[in-house]
Enzyme design. Structure first.
Site, PDB file in Angstrom:
ATOM      1  N   LYS A 199       0.830  -1.215   0.000  1.00  0.00           N
ATOM      2  CA  LYS A 199       0.000   0.000   0.000  1.00  0.00           C
ATOM      3  C   LYS A 199       0.861   1.262   0.000  1.00  0.00           C
ATOM      4  O   LYS A 199       0.682   2.157  -0.816  1.00  0.00           O
ATOM      5  CB  LYS A 199      -0.933   0.022   1.232  1.00  0.00           C
ATOM      6  CG  LYS A 199      -1.869  -1.166   1.328  1.00  0.00           C
ATOM      7  CD  LYS A 199      -2.767  -1.078   2.553  1.00  0.00           C
ATOM      8  CE  LYS A 199      -2.030  -1.166   3.870  1.00  0.00           C
ATOM      9  NZ  LYS A 199      -1.371  -2.464   4.133  1.00  0.00           N
ATOM     10  N   ARG A 243      -9.839   0.516   9.036  1.00  0.00           N
ATOM     11  CA  ARG A 243      -9.360  -0.846   9.295  1.00  0.00           C
ATOM     12  C   ARG A 243     -10.404  -1.676  10.019  1.00  0.00           C
ATOM     13  O   ARG A 243     -10.146  -2.855  10.303  1.00  0.00           O
ATOM     14  CB  ARG A 243      -8.111  -0.775  10.155  1.00  0.00           C
ATOM     15  CG  ARG A 243      -6.800  -0.874   9.373  1.00  0.00           C
ATOM     16  CD  ARG A 243      -5.684  -0.691  10.364  1.00  0.00           C
ATOM     17  NE  ARG A 243      -4.438  -1.274  10.011  1.00  0.00           N
ATOM     18  CZ  ARG A 243      -3.403  -0.579   9.515  1.00  0.00           C
ATOM     19  NH1 ARG A 243      -3.514   0.681   9.236  1.00  0.00           N
ATOM     20  NH2 ARG A 243      -2.262  -1.185   9.306  1.00  0.00           N
ATOM     21  N   ARG A 300      11.513  -5.397   5.157  1.00  0.00           N
ATOM     22  CA  ARG A 300      11.203  -3.994   4.839  1.00  0.00           C
ATOM     23  C   ARG A 300      12.141  -3.038   5.584  1.00  0.00           C
ATOM     24  O   ARG A 300      12.474  -3.248   6.740  1.00  0.00           O
ATOM     25  CB  ARG A 300       9.753  -3.682   5.237  1.00  0.00           C
ATOM     26  CG  ARG A 300       9.418  -2.209   5.126  1.00  0.00           C
ATOM     27  CD  ARG A 300       7.941  -1.961   5.054  1.00  0.00           C
ATOM     28  NE  ARG A 300       7.229  -2.270   6.292  1.00  0.00           N
ATOM     29  CZ  ARG A 300       5.907  -2.143   6.425  1.00  0.00           C
ATOM     30  NH1 ARG A 300       5.162  -1.742   5.408  1.00  0.00           N
ATOM     31  NH2 ARG A 300       5.332  -2.433   7.568  1.00  0.00           N
ATOM     32  N   ARG A 335      11.216  -1.010  11.104  1.00  0.00           N
ATOM     33  CA  ARG A 335      10.147  -0.711  12.057  1.00  0.00           C
ATOM     34  C   ARG A 335      10.138  -1.746  13.176  1.00  0.00           C
ATOM     35  O   ARG A 335      10.306  -2.938  12.914  1.00  0.00           O
ATOM     36  CB  ARG A 335       8.789  -0.720  11.329  1.00  0.00           C
ATOM     37  CG  ARG A 335       8.418   0.617  10.759  1.00  0.00           C
ATOM     38  CD  ARG A 335       7.222   0.550   9.852  1.00  0.00           C
ATOM     39  NE  ARG A 335       6.040  -0.073  10.431  1.00  0.00           N
ATOM     40  CZ  ARG A 335       4.842  -0.115   9.825  1.00  0.00           C
ATOM     41  NH1 ARG A 335       4.693   0.455   8.632  1.00  0.00           N
ATOM     42  NH2 ARG A 335       3.812  -0.718  10.391  1.00  0.00           N
ATOM     43  N   ARG A 346      -0.416  -8.950  13.566  1.00  0.00           N
ATOM     44  CA  ARG A 346      -1.013  -7.951  12.668  1.00  0.00           C
ATOM     45  C   ARG A 346      -1.793  -8.634  11.542  1.00  0.00           C
ATOM     46  O   ARG A 346      -2.857  -8.171  11.149  1.00  0.00           O
ATOM     47  CB  ARG A 346       0.085  -7.047  12.083  1.00  0.00           C
ATOM     48  CG  ARG A 346       0.626  -6.061  13.118  1.00  0.00           C
ATOM     49  CD  ARG A 346       1.980  -5.499  12.737  1.00  0.00           C
ATOM     50  NE  ARG A 346       1.960  -4.724  11.516  1.00  0.00           N
ATOM     51  CZ  ARG A 346       3.038  -4.499  10.761  1.00  0.00           C
ATOM     52  NH1 ARG A 346       4.212  -4.983  11.106  1.00  0.00           N
ATOM     53  NH2 ARG A 346       2.926  -3.792   9.660  1.00  0.00           N
TER      54      ARG A 346
HETATM   55  P1  ADP Z   1       2.150  -1.852   3.268  1.00  0.00           P
HETATM   56  O1  ADP Z   1       2.161  -0.337   3.216  1.00  0.00           O
HETATM   57  O2  ADP Z   1       0.967  -2.434   2.549  1.00  0.00           O
HETATM   58  O3  ADP Z   1       2.286  -2.411   4.653  1.00  0.00           O
HETATM   59  P2  ADP Z   1       4.716  -1.633   1.860  1.00  0.00           P
HETATM   60  O4  ADP Z   1       4.359  -0.790   0.690  1.00  0.00           O
HETATM   61  O5  ADP Z   1       5.517  -0.990   2.934  1.00  0.00           O
HETATM   62  O6  ADP Z   1       3.407  -2.375   2.460  1.00  0.00           O
HETATM   63  O7  ADP Z   1       5.497  -2.919   1.289  1.00  0.00           O
HETATM   64  C1  ADP Z   1       5.935  -3.950   2.189  1.00  0.00           C
HETATM   65  C2  ADP Z   1       7.313  -4.447   1.747  1.00  0.00           C
HETATM   66  O8  ADP Z   1       7.185  -5.153   0.510  1.00  0.00           O
HETATM   67  C3  ADP Z   1       8.312  -3.320   1.513  1.00  0.00           C
HETATM   68  O9  ADP Z   1       9.576  -3.781   1.903  1.00  0.00           O
HETATM   69  C4  ADP Z   1       8.242  -3.105  -0.010  1.00  0.00           C
HETATM   70  O10 ADP Z   1       9.474  -2.618  -0.542  1.00  0.00           O
HETATM   71  C5  ADP Z   1       7.946  -4.504  -0.521  1.00  0.00           C
HETATM   72  N1  ADP Z   1       7.073  -4.520  -1.712  1.00  0.00           N
HETATM   73  C6  ADP Z   1       6.076  -3.652  -2.024  1.00  0.00           C
HETATM   74  N2  ADP Z   1       5.478  -3.996  -3.184  1.00  0.00           N
HETATM   75  C7  ADP Z   1       6.115  -5.139  -3.606  1.00  0.00           C
HETATM   76  C8  ADP Z   1       5.950  -6.002  -4.732  1.00  0.00           C
HETATM   77  N3  ADP Z   1       5.018  -5.770  -5.681  1.00  0.00           N
HETATM   78  N4  ADP Z   1       6.783  -7.075  -4.841  1.00  0.00           N
HETATM   79  C9  ADP Z   1       7.726  -7.314  -3.883  1.00  0.00           C
HETATM   80  N5  ADP Z   1       7.929  -6.551  -2.796  1.00  0.00           N
HETATM   81  C10 ADP Z   1       7.125  -5.467  -2.651  1.00  0.00           C
HETATM   82  P1  AMP Z   2       0.674   0.805   9.160  1.00  0.00           P
HETATM   83  O1  AMP Z   2       1.747   1.845   9.045  1.00  0.00           O
HETATM   84  O2  AMP Z   2      -0.523   1.089   8.299  1.00  0.00           O
HETATM   85  O3  AMP Z   2       1.201  -0.600   9.006  1.00  0.00           O
HETATM   86  O4  AMP Z   2       0.139   0.917  10.666  1.00  0.00           O
HETATM   87  C1  AMP Z   2       0.984   0.664  11.760  1.00  0.00           C
HETATM   88  C2  AMP Z   2       0.166   0.541  13.043  1.00  0.00           C
HETATM   89  O5  AMP Z   2      -0.517   1.764  13.314  1.00  0.00           O
HETATM   90  C3  AMP Z   2      -0.936  -0.531  13.029  1.00  0.00           C
HETATM   91  O6  AMP Z   2      -0.458  -1.827  13.321  1.00  0.00           O
HETATM   92  C4  AMP Z   2      -1.871   0.008  14.126  1.00  0.00           C
HETATM   93  O7  AMP Z   2      -1.351  -0.262  15.422  1.00  0.00           O
HETATM   94  C5  AMP Z   2      -1.791   1.525  13.910  1.00  0.00           C
HETATM   95  N1  AMP Z   2      -2.839   1.994  12.970  1.00  0.00           N
HETATM   96  C6  AMP Z   2      -2.647   2.616  11.771  1.00  0.00           C
HETATM   97  N2  AMP Z   2      -3.819   2.874  11.178  1.00  0.00           N
HETATM   98  C7  AMP Z   2      -4.783   2.409  12.011  1.00  0.00           C
HETATM   99  C8  AMP Z   2      -6.209   2.354  11.957  1.00  0.00           C
HETATM  100  N3  AMP Z   2      -6.895   2.839  10.901  1.00  0.00           N
HETATM  101  N4  AMP Z   2      -6.863   1.792  12.997  1.00  0.00           N
HETATM  102  C9  AMP Z   2      -6.205   1.313  14.063  1.00  0.00           C
HETATM  103  N5  AMP Z   2      -4.874   1.299  14.171  1.00  0.00           N
HETATM  104  C10 AMP Z   2      -4.158   1.856  13.165  1.00  0.00           C
END
Ligand code: ADP
Ligand code: AMP
Length: 214
Positions: free
Chosen positions: A13, A88, A127, A160, A171
């Site tokens: 995302k 969420r 990541r 992270r 999660r």
């Molecule tokens: P989210 O925001 O949904 O939690 P991220 O965008 O941070 O996910 O992506 C999670 C991990 O996967 C990151 O390390 C990113 O670089 C990697 N990633 C994102 N898209 C792809 C993809 N299409 N193929 C492989 N790895 C990806």
């Molecule tokens: P993310 O960066 O989207 O992976 O979010 C990291 C963490 O932030 C999550 O695991 C939750 O603890 C908190 N968080 C972010 N967005 C929300 C939401 N819409 N509702 C509840 N918790 C959230």
């Protein structure tokens, strides 16, 4: 254009939202980034959110709905927004529907990025995030050009604290029980754009743009 981007943790995302928001010239809002910034600044809200985030639990609906409402009322959202990480839960989705109606804003689409669960652990544990601008990298799949440095701003990359195996599994369980029901919620409102996230980053972006008619 006013959009939501959904999918399990690690679906891509944040990666897609960054490019997509630039491409569509809309404001990118991530509730997770907002909480991480509040923690960094040591605000009361940051202190409250931190204990939930470290365990991989959801921050209470009332807190998240409050900060999102405030954020969406800021002037830069008038050009359109891309909301990442909210809603969420069904309670949050209902609250969003109410607040958008009050503001006279129409939601144009909900991008749902699907990736099989068995791929997500590796994506999340590998990541790395830029400490300065929040851009997302991966040790294998999306390496920065210079090790440990952000391509976009040169910031230092970090892992992270919630991207470790135990917290990631929690999660993912929470995603399946609390967030996945939103797929039906938005499908029933004819807003859902289903995207295969198990492809190259560039192909995922192309599919998202095509689903939006771009
Ligand atoms: P989210 O925001 O949904 O939690 P991220 O965008 O941070 O996910 O992506 C999670 C991990 O996967 C990151 O390390 C990113 O670089 C990697 N990633 C994102 N898209 C792809 C993809 N299409 N193929 C492989 N790895 C990806
Ligand atoms: P993310 O960066 O989207 O992976 O979010 C990291 C963490 O932030 C999550 O695991 C939750 O603890 C908190 N968080 C972010 N967005 C929300 C939401 N819409 N509702 C509840 N918790 C959230």
């Amino acid at each position: 254009m006013n959009l939501l981007i959904m999918g399990p943790p690690g679906a891509g995302k944040g990666t897609q939202a960054e490019t997509l928001a630039q491409e569509l010239q809309i404001t990118n809002i991530s509730t997770g980034d907002m909480f991480r910034e509040a923690i960094r600044q040591g605000t009361e809200m940051g202190k409250k959110a931190k204990e939930y985030m470290e365990m991989g639990e959801l921050v209470p609906d009332s807190v998240v709905v409050g900060i999102t409402r405030e954020r969406l009322s800021q002037p830069d959202c008038a050009r359109g927004f891309l909301l990442d990480g909210f809603p969420r839960t069904v309670v949050q989705a209902e609250a969003l529907e109410d607040m958008l109606e009050t503001m006279g804003i129409v939601l144009d689409g909900v991008i749902n990025i699907a990736v099989p669960r068995e791929k997500l652990l590796e994506r999340l544990t590998g990541r790395r995030i830029c400490r300065n601008c929040g851009a997302s990298y991966h040790l294998r799949y999306n390496k920065p050009k210079v090790e440990n440095k952000c391509d976009a701003c040169g910031g230092e990359l970090y892992q992270r604290s919630d991207d470790n195996e135990v917290v990631v599994n929690n999660r993912l369980d929470i995603y399946e029980s609390k967030t996945e029901p939103l797929i039906d919620y938005y499908a029933s409102r004819s807003l859902l754009k289903n995207i295969n996230g198990d492809q190259d980053i560039e192909k995922v972006l192309a599919d998202i743009l095509a689903s939006l008619g771009k």
